[in-house]
Design a protein around this motif. Structure first.
Motif, PDB file in Angstrom:
ATOM      1  N   VAL A 250      31.633  52.540  32.052  1.00 21.33           N
ATOM      2  CA  VAL A 250      30.455  53.282  32.054  1.00 21.33           C
ATOM      3  C   VAL A 250      30.491  54.715  31.190  1.00 21.33           C
ATOM      4  O   VAL A 250      29.553  55.118  30.224  1.00 21.33           O
ATOM      5  CB  VAL A 250      29.934  53.441  33.410  1.00 21.33           C
ATOM      6  CG1 VAL A 250      28.576  54.322  33.468  1.00 21.33           C
ATOM      7  CG2 VAL A 250      29.531  52.248  34.013  1.00 21.33           C
ATOM      8  N   VAL A 251      31.327  55.378  31.376  1.00 21.36           N
ATOM      9  CA  VAL A 251      31.778  56.553  30.561  1.00 21.36           C
ATOM     10  C   VAL A 251      31.896  56.612  29.057  1.00 21.36           C
ATOM     11  O   VAL A 251      31.292  57.193  28.312  1.00 21.36           O
ATOM     12  CB  VAL A 251      32.904  57.352  31.401  1.00 21.36           C
ATOM     13  CG1 VAL A 251      33.385  58.483  30.136  1.00 21.36           C
ATOM     14  CG2 VAL A 251      32.935  57.920  32.730  1.00 21.36           C
ATOM     15  N   ASN A 252      32.689  55.441  28.519  1.00 20.82           N
ATOM     16  CA  ASN A 252      32.747  55.152  27.297  1.00 20.82           C
ATOM     17  C   ASN A 252      31.396  54.683  26.798  1.00 20.82           C
ATOM     18  O   ASN A 252      31.208  55.241  25.600  1.00 20.82           O
ATOM     19  CB  ASN A 252      33.674  54.052  27.119  1.00 20.82           C
ATOM     20  CG  ASN A 252      35.303  54.613  27.259  1.00 20.82           C
ATOM     21  OD1 ASN A 252      35.457  55.724  27.309  1.00 20.82           O
ATOM     22  ND2 ASN A 252      36.299  53.494  27.323  1.00 20.82           N
ATOM     23  N   GLN A 253      30.581  53.975  27.332  1.00 20.13           N
ATOM     24  CA  GLN A 253      29.279  53.651  27.041  1.00 20.13           C
ATOM     25  C   GLN A 253      28.492  54.878  26.647  1.00 20.13           C
ATOM     26  O   GLN A 253      27.794  55.121  25.797  1.00 20.13           O
ATOM     27  CB  GLN A 253      28.641  52.778  27.861  1.00 20.13           C
ATOM     28  CG  GLN A 253      27.319  52.308  27.438  1.00 20.13           C
ATOM     29  CD  GLN A 253      27.347  51.683  26.213  1.00 20.13           C
ATOM     30  OE1 GLN A 253      28.244  50.802  25.736  1.00 20.13           O
ATOM     31  NE2 GLN A 253      26.003  51.673  25.785  1.00 20.13           N
ATOM     32  N   GLU A 254      28.589  55.702  27.780  1.00 20.84           N
ATOM     33  CA  GLU A 254      27.762  57.046  27.538  1.00 20.84           C
ATOM     34  C   GLU A 254      28.136  57.841  26.679  1.00 20.84           C
ATOM     35  O   GLU A 254      27.131  58.603  25.951  1.00 20.84           O
ATOM     36  CB  GLU A 254      27.860  58.011  28.939  1.00 20.84           C
ATOM     37  CG  GLU A 254      27.303  57.196  30.131  1.00 20.84           C
ATOM     38  CD  GLU A 254      27.343  57.808  31.433  1.00 20.84           C
ATOM     39  OE1 GLU A 254      28.174  58.938  31.354  1.00 20.84           O
ATOM     40  OE2 GLU A 254      26.635  57.580  32.479  1.00 20.84           O
ATOM     41  N   GLU A 255      29.579  58.119  26.344  1.00 20.98           N
ATOM     42  CA  GLU A 255      29.966  58.754  25.255  1.00 20.98           C
ATOM     43  C   GLU A 255      29.509  58.111  23.468  1.00 20.98           C
ATOM     44  O   GLU A 255      28.993  58.996  22.849  1.00 20.98           O
ATOM     45  CB  GLU A 255      31.619  59.041  25.144  1.00 20.98           C
ATOM     46  CG  GLU A 255      31.984  59.642  26.494  1.00 20.98           C
ATOM     47  CD  GLU A 255      31.594  60.973  26.454  1.00 20.98           C
ATOM     48  OE1 GLU A 255      31.319  61.602  25.406  1.00 20.98           O
ATOM     49  OE2 GLU A 255      31.505  61.473  27.408  1.00 20.98           O
ATOM     50  N   ALA A 308      35.537  68.022  18.952  1.00 19.29           N
ATOM     51  CA  ALA A 308      35.710  66.950  20.005  1.00 19.29           C
ATOM     52  C   ALA A 308      34.812  66.117  20.419  1.00 19.29           C
ATOM     53  O   ALA A 308      35.177  64.685  20.844  1.00 19.29           O
ATOM     54  CB  ALA A 308      36.375  67.997  21.289  1.00 19.29           C
ATOM     55  N   ARG A 309      33.650  66.496  20.579  1.00 20.66           N
ATOM     56  CA  ARG A 309      32.611  65.617  21.011  1.00 20.66           C
ATOM     57  C   ARG A 309      32.170  64.470  19.988  1.00 20.66           C
ATOM     58  O   ARG A 309      31.583  63.341  20.369  1.00 20.66           O
ATOM     59  CB  ARG A 309      31.278  66.344  21.349  1.00 20.66           C
ATOM     60  CG  ARG A 309      31.201  67.373  22.528  1.00 20.66           C
ATOM     61  CD  ARG A 309      31.479  66.762  23.858  1.00 20.66           C
ATOM     62  NE  ARG A 309      30.224  66.180  24.350  1.00 20.66           N
ATOM     63  CZ  ARG A 309      30.093  65.298  25.061  1.00 20.66           C
ATOM     64  NH1 ARG A 309      31.101  64.565  25.546  1.00 20.66           N
ATOM     65  NH2 ARG A 309      28.944  64.735  25.590  1.00 20.66           N
ATOM     66  N   PHE A 310      32.492  64.916  18.647  1.00 23.82           N
ATOM     67  CA  PHE A 310      32.140  63.689  17.723  1.00 23.82           C
ATOM     68  C   PHE A 310      33.177  63.401  16.837  1.00 23.82           C
ATOM     69  O   PHE A 310      32.990  62.805  15.876  1.00 23.82           O
ATOM     70  CB  PHE A 310      30.971  64.300  16.864  1.00 23.82           C
ATOM     71  CG  PHE A 310      29.799  64.792  17.372  1.00 23.82           C
ATOM     72  CD1 PHE A 310      28.687  63.596  17.528  1.00 23.82           C
ATOM     73  CD2 PHE A 310      29.644  65.944  17.801  1.00 23.82           C
ATOM     74  CE1 PHE A 310      27.570  64.184  17.915  1.00 23.82           C
ATOM     75  CE2 PHE A 310      28.198  66.364  18.271  1.00 23.82           C
ATOM     76  CZ  PHE A 310      27.173  65.245  18.347  1.00 23.82           C
ATOM     77  N   SER A 311      34.505  63.476  17.528  1.00 20.32           N
ATOM     78  CA  SER A 311      35.701  62.875  17.031  1.00 20.32           C
ATOM     79  C   SER A 311      35.902  63.205  15.655  1.00 20.32           C
ATOM     80  O   SER A 311      36.157  62.593  14.566  1.00 20.32           O
ATOM     81  CB  SER A 311      35.824  61.422  17.140  1.00 20.32           C
ATOM     82  OG  SER A 311      37.129  60.994  16.980  1.00 20.32           O
ATOM     83  N   LEU A 312      35.592  64.612  15.068  1.00 21.05           N
ATOM     84  CA  LEU A 312      35.937  64.949  13.773  1.00 21.05           C
ATOM     85  C   LEU A 312      37.224  65.868  13.579  1.00 21.05           C
ATOM     86  O   LEU A 312      37.838  66.108  14.690  1.00 21.05           O
ATOM     87  CB  LEU A 312      34.870  66.161  13.590  1.00 21.05           C
ATOM     88  CG  LEU A 312      33.270  65.560  13.283  1.00 21.05           C
ATOM     89  CD1 LEU A 312      32.572  66.743  13.293  1.00 21.05           C
ATOM     90  CD2 LEU A 312      33.224  64.443  12.601  1.00 21.05           C
ATOM     91  N   GLY A 313      37.580  65.820  12.579  1.00 18.48           N
ATOM     92  CA  GLY A 313      38.933  66.532  12.071  1.00 18.48           C
ATOM     93  C   GLY A 313      40.132  65.698  12.802  1.00 18.48           C
ATOM     94  O   GLY A 313      40.374  64.653  12.663  1.00 18.48           O
ATOM     95  N   LYS A 317      39.541  60.747  19.252  1.00 21.86           N
ATOM     96  CA  LYS A 317      38.774  59.900  20.333  1.00 21.86           C
ATOM     97  C   LYS A 317      37.689  61.175  20.860  1.00 21.86           C
ATOM     98  O   LYS A 317      38.171  62.404  20.786  1.00 21.86           O
ATOM     99  CB  LYS A 317      39.538  59.668  21.403  1.00 21.86           C
ATOM    100  CG  LYS A 317      40.525  60.465  22.218  1.00 21.86           C
ATOM    101  CD  LYS A 317      40.997  59.675  23.199  1.00 21.86           C
ATOM    102  CE  LYS A 317      40.237  59.213  24.336  1.00 21.86           C
ATOM    103  NZ  LYS A 317      40.888  58.760  25.529  1.00 21.86           N
ATOM    104  N   VAL A 318      36.835  60.455  21.280  1.00 20.41           N
ATOM    105  CA  VAL A 318      35.704  61.536  21.625  1.00 20.41           C
ATOM    106  C   VAL A 318      36.284  62.221  23.050  1.00 20.41           C
ATOM    107  O   VAL A 318      36.408  61.392  23.936  1.00 20.41           O
ATOM    108  CB  VAL A 318      34.148  60.879  21.963  1.00 20.41           C
ATOM    109  CG1 VAL A 318      33.186  61.764  22.588  1.00 20.41           C
ATOM    110  CG2 VAL A 318      33.699  60.148  20.547  1.00 20.41           C
TER     111      VAL A 318
END
Length: 360
Positions: A250-255, A308-313, A317-318
């Motif tokens: 569920v958490v992965n889906q929300e992310e 971190a929230r958009f898995s940049l750089g 992972k988010v």
């Protein structure tokens, strides 16, 4: 002349009360290794944990005081039992033979084959421990909590102003021995984790992540299980691991939904089912360059949160809001506010540089 109590007025004493000594108090525990720790039943565990013990004898007085304060801050969780403090209980707890069966390579290979998933062979080593018999399971839980309760009793007697090397060593060894017994329970139940988490595996939820989360949930279940209630541990553990796996999915889906929503807010097209680029490679590199410039205009915390929230750089992972809150030392709600503020800044900057010109 002292007053005596008439025989007829005295409360009758049962045979069990007459034979059972009063439980020990914390102050009754000297800082020396009790005799039951020399039991043959503990010999294997004592030998294995010896290399992990801290050398308190080589510490200076200042280091010893710091170590004592650190130990006092670290709570010791266990399922308490009044019988554990009675004299002779240690000999009784470790007097019965545990007789654990040796690990079997065939069990691990069979577990990998039954998983129905293409898994590395080395994972089979996690499932080589045979299942525990009910009596073995009860004894392991009893010994683990007995050791932790005695470690807690000694911990209560620590004094930072007068640190005791012997008591710190004793606490450390008891905790390591308790962890040894905990690990035997965990090993014997890893095949249960395999059988549960494989049902949650799909294209968005990999087996490795679900397995690692499931093992952590299993360890927590061992530490919280009350063996005195008469239930088998597998019944309790199944519910804990299954609930944890469902929560992970569920958490992965929300992310994923949050990431998709955030990208859509920045007017980046992700609607193509085959995930082909909606803009040319040249335009994409221009967009990335401008995005990097915009991120540099954010403050340090905002930049960290967006990446971190958009898995940049460097973020592969988010990250969740809670993990960022723990890293930054702020509340989860504060991280949410900082993320919202950073997104507002990026939208404003996106309008200023006219990102629409970069569209194919």
């Amino acid at each position: 002349m002292p007053k005596t109590v008439p025989t007829s007025a005295r409360r009758p004493v049962s045979p069990s009360e007459a034979k059972s000594p009063a439980p020990k108090r914390a102050s009754d525990f000297p800082a020396r290794r009790p005799g039951w720790m020399n039991s043959d039943e503990l010999a294997e565990a004592v030998a294995e944990v010896a290399s992990d013990l801290v050398d308190y004898q080589s510490m200076s007085d200042a280091e010893l005081r710091i170590a004592t304060k650190r130990r006092l801050k670290a709570e010791i969780d266990f399922i308490a039992n009044d019988n554990f403090t009675k004299p002779g209980c240690g000999q009784e707890v470790f007097g019965e033979s545990l007789e654990l069966a040796p690990r079997q390579t065939s069990l691990g290979i069979a577990a990998i084959r039954k998983s129905g998933i293409d898994l590395p062979v080395h994972l089979s080593r996690l499932c080589e421990a045979p299942l525990l018999k009910p009596d073995q399971e009860r004894m392991l839980f009893q010994r683990m909590n007995f050791l932790l309760q005695h470690a807690s009793m000694h911990r209560a007697l620590l004094n930072p102003d007068r640190p005791s090397r012997r008591r710190l060593e004793l606490i450390d060894e008891m905790i390591r021995l308790a962890e040894w017994h905990r690990d035997r329970i965990v090993e014997a139940n890893l095949r249960l984790v395999f059988s549960i988490v494989k049902k949650f595996v799909n294209t968005n939820n990999g087996f490795d992540e679900l397995l690692s989360d499931g093992i952590v949930a299993l360890i927590r279940a061992v530490e919280k299980f009350d063996f005195d209630r008469g239930f088998r541990f597998s019944t309790y553990a199944t519910q804990v691991v299954r609930r944890n796996s469902y929560r992970t999915v569920v958490v992965n889906q929300e992310e994923r939904q949050k990431v998709a929503g955030g990208i859509q807010d920045m007017d980046i097209d992700i609607s193509d089912d085959e995930r082909t680029s909606a803009i040319s490679e040249k335009r994409w590199h221009e967009l990335r360059s401008r995005l990097a410039v915009m991120l540099n205009d954010l403050d340090r915390r905002e930049k960290l949160i967006i990446r971190a929230r958009f898995s940049l750089g460097s973020h592969r992972k988010v990250r969740t809001l809670q993990s960022l809150a723990d890293r930054l030392g702020v509340s989860k709600e504060r991280v949410r506010q900082l993320e919202r503020r950073a997104m507002d800044k990026l939208r404003a900057m996106a309008g200023d540089v006219k990102l629409a010109e970069l569209e194919a």
